[in-house]
Design a protein around this motif. Structure first.
Motif, PDB file in Angstrom:
ATOM      1  N   MET A 177      -3.151  12.498  13.744  1.00  0.00           N
ATOM      2  CA  MET A 177      -2.220  12.366  12.661  1.00  0.00           C
ATOM      3  C   MET A 177      -2.878  11.509  11.571  1.00  0.00           C
ATOM      4  SD  MET A 177       1.698  10.922  12.278  1.00  0.00           S
ATOM      5  CE  MET A 177       1.821  10.077  13.758  1.00  0.00           C
ATOM      6  N   GLN A 178      -2.787  11.949  10.332  1.00  0.00           N
ATOM      7  CA  GLN A 178      -3.345  11.230   9.189  1.00  0.00           C
ATOM      8  C   GLN A 178      -2.312  10.255   8.644  1.00  0.00           C
ATOM      9  OE1 GLN A 178      -6.431  11.442   8.310  1.00  0.00           O
ATOM     10  NE2 GLN A 178      -6.286  10.052   6.599  1.00  0.00           N
ATOM     11  N   LEU A 179      -2.624   8.959   8.657  1.00  0.00           N
ATOM     12  CA  LEU A 179      -1.731   7.923   8.154  1.00  0.00           C
ATOM     13  C   LEU A 179      -2.260   7.386   6.830  1.00  0.00           C
ATOM     14  CD1 LEU A 179      -1.236   5.841  11.421  1.00  0.00           C
ATOM     15  CD2 LEU A 179       0.340   7.508  10.454  1.00  0.00           C
ATOM     16  N   PRO A 180      -1.370   6.926   5.933  1.00  0.00           N
ATOM     17  CA  PRO A 180      -1.850   6.242   4.723  1.00  0.00           C
ATOM     18  C   PRO A 180      -2.708   5.042   5.139  1.00  0.00           C
ATOM     19  CG  PRO A 180       0.505   6.669   4.573  1.00  0.00           C
ATOM     20  CD  PRO A 180       0.081   7.016   5.976  1.00  0.00           C
ATOM     21  N   SER A 181      -3.681   4.679   4.305  1.00  0.00           N
ATOM     22  CA  SER A 181      -4.629   3.627   4.694  1.00  0.00           C
ATOM     23  C   SER A 181      -3.948   2.290   4.980  1.00  0.00           C
ATOM     24  CB  SER A 181      -5.716   3.469   3.641  1.00  0.00           C
ATOM     25  OG  SER A 181      -5.169   2.979   2.439  1.00  0.00           O
ATOM     26  N   ALA A 182      -2.904   1.937   4.228  1.00  0.00           N
ATOM     27  CA  ALA A 182      -2.214   0.664   4.473  1.00  0.00           C
ATOM     28  C   ALA A 182      -1.541   0.664   5.848  1.00  0.00           C
ATOM     29  CB  ALA A 182      -1.188   0.395   3.378  1.00  0.00           C
ATOM     30  N   LEU A 183      -0.905   1.748   6.206  1.00  0.00           N
ATOM     31  CA  LEU A 183      -0.249   1.834   7.507  1.00  0.00           C
ATOM     32  C   LEU A 183      -1.284   1.858   8.632  1.00  0.00           C
ATOM     33  CD1 LEU A 183       2.288   2.072   9.181  1.00  0.00           C
ATOM     34  CD2 LEU A 183       2.279   4.534   8.773  1.00  0.00           C
ATOM     35  N   SER A 184      -2.355   2.582   8.422  1.00  0.00           N
ATOM     36  CA  SER A 184      -3.430   2.619   9.405  1.00  0.00           C
ATOM     37  C   SER A 184      -4.008   1.226   9.630  1.00  0.00           C
ATOM     38  CB  SER A 184      -4.516   3.580   8.929  1.00  0.00           C
ATOM     39  OG  SER A 184      -5.539   3.672   9.873  1.00  0.00           O
ATOM     40  N   TRP A 185      -4.202   0.460   8.539  1.00  0.00           N
ATOM     41  CA  TRP A 185      -4.705  -0.908   8.652  1.00  0.00           C
ATOM     42  C   TRP A 185      -3.720  -1.780   9.429  1.00  0.00           C
ATOM     43  CZ3 TRP A 185      -2.754  -5.517   6.593  1.00  0.00           C
ATOM     44  CH2 TRP A 185      -3.579  -6.632   6.758  1.00  0.00           C
ATOM     45  N   LEU A 186      -2.419  -1.646   9.158  1.00  0.00           N
ATOM     46  CA  LEU A 186      -1.420  -2.430   9.885  1.00  0.00           C
ATOM     47  C   LEU A 186      -1.483  -2.166  11.386  1.00  0.00           C
ATOM     48  CD1 LEU A 186       1.793  -2.285   7.664  1.00  0.00           C
ATOM     49  CD2 LEU A 186       0.576  -4.332   8.402  1.00  0.00           C
ATOM     50  N   VAL A 187      -1.656  -0.915  11.755  1.00  0.00           N
ATOM     51  CA  VAL A 187      -1.694  -0.542  13.170  1.00  0.00           C
ATOM     52  C   VAL A 187      -2.995  -1.001  13.830  1.00  0.00           C
ATOM     53  CG1 VAL A 187      -1.786   1.429  14.749  1.00  0.00           C
ATOM     54  CG2 VAL A 187      -0.124   1.399  12.882  1.00  0.00           C
ATOM     55  N   ASP A 188      -4.121  -0.809  13.130  1.00  0.00           N
ATOM     56  CA  ASP A 188      -5.427  -1.013  13.759  1.00  0.00           C
ATOM     57  C   ASP A 188      -6.049  -2.393  13.552  1.00  0.00           C
ATOM     58  OD1 ASP A 188      -5.367   1.605  14.686  1.00  0.00           O
ATOM     59  OD2 ASP A 188      -6.389   2.377  12.919  1.00  0.00           O
ATOM     60  N   ALA A 189      -5.851  -3.013  12.392  1.00  0.00           N
ATOM     61  CA  ALA A 189      -6.654  -4.196  12.093  1.00  0.00           C
ATOM     62  C   ALA A 189      -5.887  -5.407  11.571  1.00  0.00           C
ATOM     63  CB  ALA A 189      -7.728  -3.817  11.074  1.00  0.00           C
ATOM     64  N   GLY A 232      -0.857  -6.133   0.490  1.00  0.00           N
ATOM     65  CA  GLY A 232      -0.524  -5.842  -0.899  1.00  0.00           C
ATOM     66  C   GLY A 232      -1.633  -5.090  -1.610  1.00  0.00           C
ATOM     67  N   SER A 233      -2.866  -5.516  -1.419  1.00  0.00           N
ATOM     68  CA  SER A 233      -4.012  -4.836  -2.036  1.00  0.00           C
ATOM     69  C   SER A 233      -4.146  -3.405  -1.543  1.00  0.00           C
ATOM     70  CB  SER A 233      -5.296  -5.603  -1.740  1.00  0.00           C
ATOM     71  OG  SER A 233      -5.281  -6.853  -2.362  1.00  0.00           O
ATOM     72  N   ARG A 234      -3.941  -3.202  -0.263  1.00  0.00           N
ATOM     73  CA  ARG A 234      -4.049  -1.846   0.291  1.00  0.00           C
ATOM     74  C   ARG A 234      -2.921  -0.943  -0.203  1.00  0.00           C
ATOM     75  NH1 ARG A 234      -7.651  -1.022   4.381  1.00  0.00           N
ATOM     76  NH2 ARG A 234      -8.829  -2.871   4.980  1.00  0.00           N
ATOM     77  N   LEU A 235      -1.713  -1.491  -0.314  1.00  0.00           N
ATOM     78  CA  LEU A 235      -0.602  -0.688  -0.838  1.00  0.00           C
ATOM     79  C   LEU A 235      -0.847  -0.296  -2.293  1.00  0.00           C
ATOM     80  CD1 LEU A 235       2.426  -2.547   0.766  1.00  0.00           C
ATOM     81  CD2 LEU A 235       1.676  -0.212   1.255  1.00  0.00           C
ATOM     82  N   ILE A 236      -1.377  -1.213  -3.091  1.00  0.00           N
ATOM     83  CA  ILE A 236      -1.701  -0.890  -4.483  1.00  0.00           C
ATOM     84  C   ILE A 236      -2.787   0.180  -4.533  1.00  0.00           C
ATOM     85  CG2 ILE A 236      -2.800  -1.808  -6.564  1.00  0.00           C
ATOM     86  CD1 ILE A 236      -1.136  -4.344  -6.138  1.00  0.00           C
ATOM     87  N   ALA A 237      -3.799   0.062  -3.674  1.00  0.00           N
ATOM     88  CA  ALA A 237      -4.864   1.067  -3.620  1.00  0.00           C
ATOM     89  C   ALA A 237      -4.309   2.439  -3.232  1.00  0.00           C
ATOM     90  CB  ALA A 237      -5.943   0.633  -2.633  1.00  0.00           C
ATOM     91  N   ASP A 238      -3.232   2.458  -2.449  1.00  0.00           N
ATOM     92  CA  ASP A 238      -2.585   3.718  -2.058  1.00  0.00           C
ATOM     93  C   ASP A 238      -1.649   4.248  -3.144  1.00  0.00           C
ATOM     94  OD1 ASP A 238      -3.856   3.873   0.357  1.00  0.00           O
ATOM     95  OD2 ASP A 238      -2.154   3.168   1.552  1.00  0.00           O
ATOM     96  N   VAL A 240       1.040   2.475  -4.589  1.00  0.00           N
ATOM     97  CA  VAL A 240       2.382   1.882  -4.607  1.00  0.00           C
ATOM     98  C   VAL A 240       2.435   0.856  -5.747  1.00  0.00           C
ATOM     99  CG1 VAL A 240       4.060   0.517  -3.307  1.00  0.00           C
ATOM    100  CG2 VAL A 240       2.633   2.194  -2.123  1.00  0.00           C
ATOM    101  N   PRO A 241       3.385   0.973  -6.668  1.00  0.00           N
ATOM    102  CA  PRO A 241       3.452   0.042  -7.801  1.00  0.00           C
ATOM    103  C   PRO A 241       4.091  -1.297  -7.399  1.00  0.00           C
ATOM    104  CG  PRO A 241       5.186   1.669  -7.984  1.00  0.00           C
ATOM    105  CD  PRO A 241       4.369   2.042  -6.771  1.00  0.00           C
ATOM    106  N   LEU A 242       3.269  -2.253  -6.999  1.00  0.00           N
ATOM    107  CA  LEU A 242       3.756  -3.557  -6.553  1.00  0.00           C
ATOM    108  C   LEU A 242       3.440  -4.641  -7.572  1.00  0.00           C
ATOM    109  CD1 LEU A 242       2.703  -3.829  -2.805  1.00  0.00           C
ATOM    110  CD2 LEU A 242       4.985  -3.538  -3.711  1.00  0.00           C
ATOM    111  N   ALA A 243       4.363  -5.557  -7.768  1.00  0.00           N
ATOM    112  CA  ALA A 243       4.115  -6.740  -8.584  1.00  0.00           C
ATOM    113  C   ALA A 243       3.852  -7.942  -7.688  1.00  0.00           C
ATOM    114  CB  ALA A 243       5.307  -7.018  -9.483  1.00  0.00           C
ATOM    115  N   GLY A 244       4.373  -7.908  -6.470  1.00  0.00           N
ATOM    116  CA  GLY A 244       4.188  -9.018  -5.540  1.00  0.00           C
ATOM    117  C   GLY A 244       4.925  -8.770  -4.246  1.00  0.00           C
TER     118      GLY A 244
END
Length: 66
Positions: A1-13, A28-34, A36-40
């Motif tokens: 199964m292909q997971l978004p990189s932020a979710l994959s990082w949460l599970v694995d690392a 936060g950095s990974r979600l922005i890279a995916d 997701v429009p985050l301010a904080g």
């Protein structure tokens, strides 16, 4: 199964993060890279201490480190 990189990082690392502040900043950095429009973000943990009820860390996107 292909997971978004932020979710994959949460599970694995995410457990290797050196502290709650680094975990929050990396997530936060990974979600922005995916795209997701985050301010904080904020992370609050309850602490089993009679004086300190909880601990909170804040993160702002403009202060993120890579």
């Amino acid at each position: 199964m292909q997971l978004p990189s932020a979710l994959s990082w949460l599970v694995d690392a995410a457990s290797t993060a050196s502290g709650a502040d680094r975990l929050l900043a990396e997530l936060g950095s990974r979600l922005i890279a995916d795209g997701v429009p985050l301010a904080g973000g904020a992370l609050t943990l309850a602490v089993p201490d009679p004086i300190i009820a909880r601990r909170t860390w804040l993160w702002r996107a403009e202060n993120r480190r890579r």
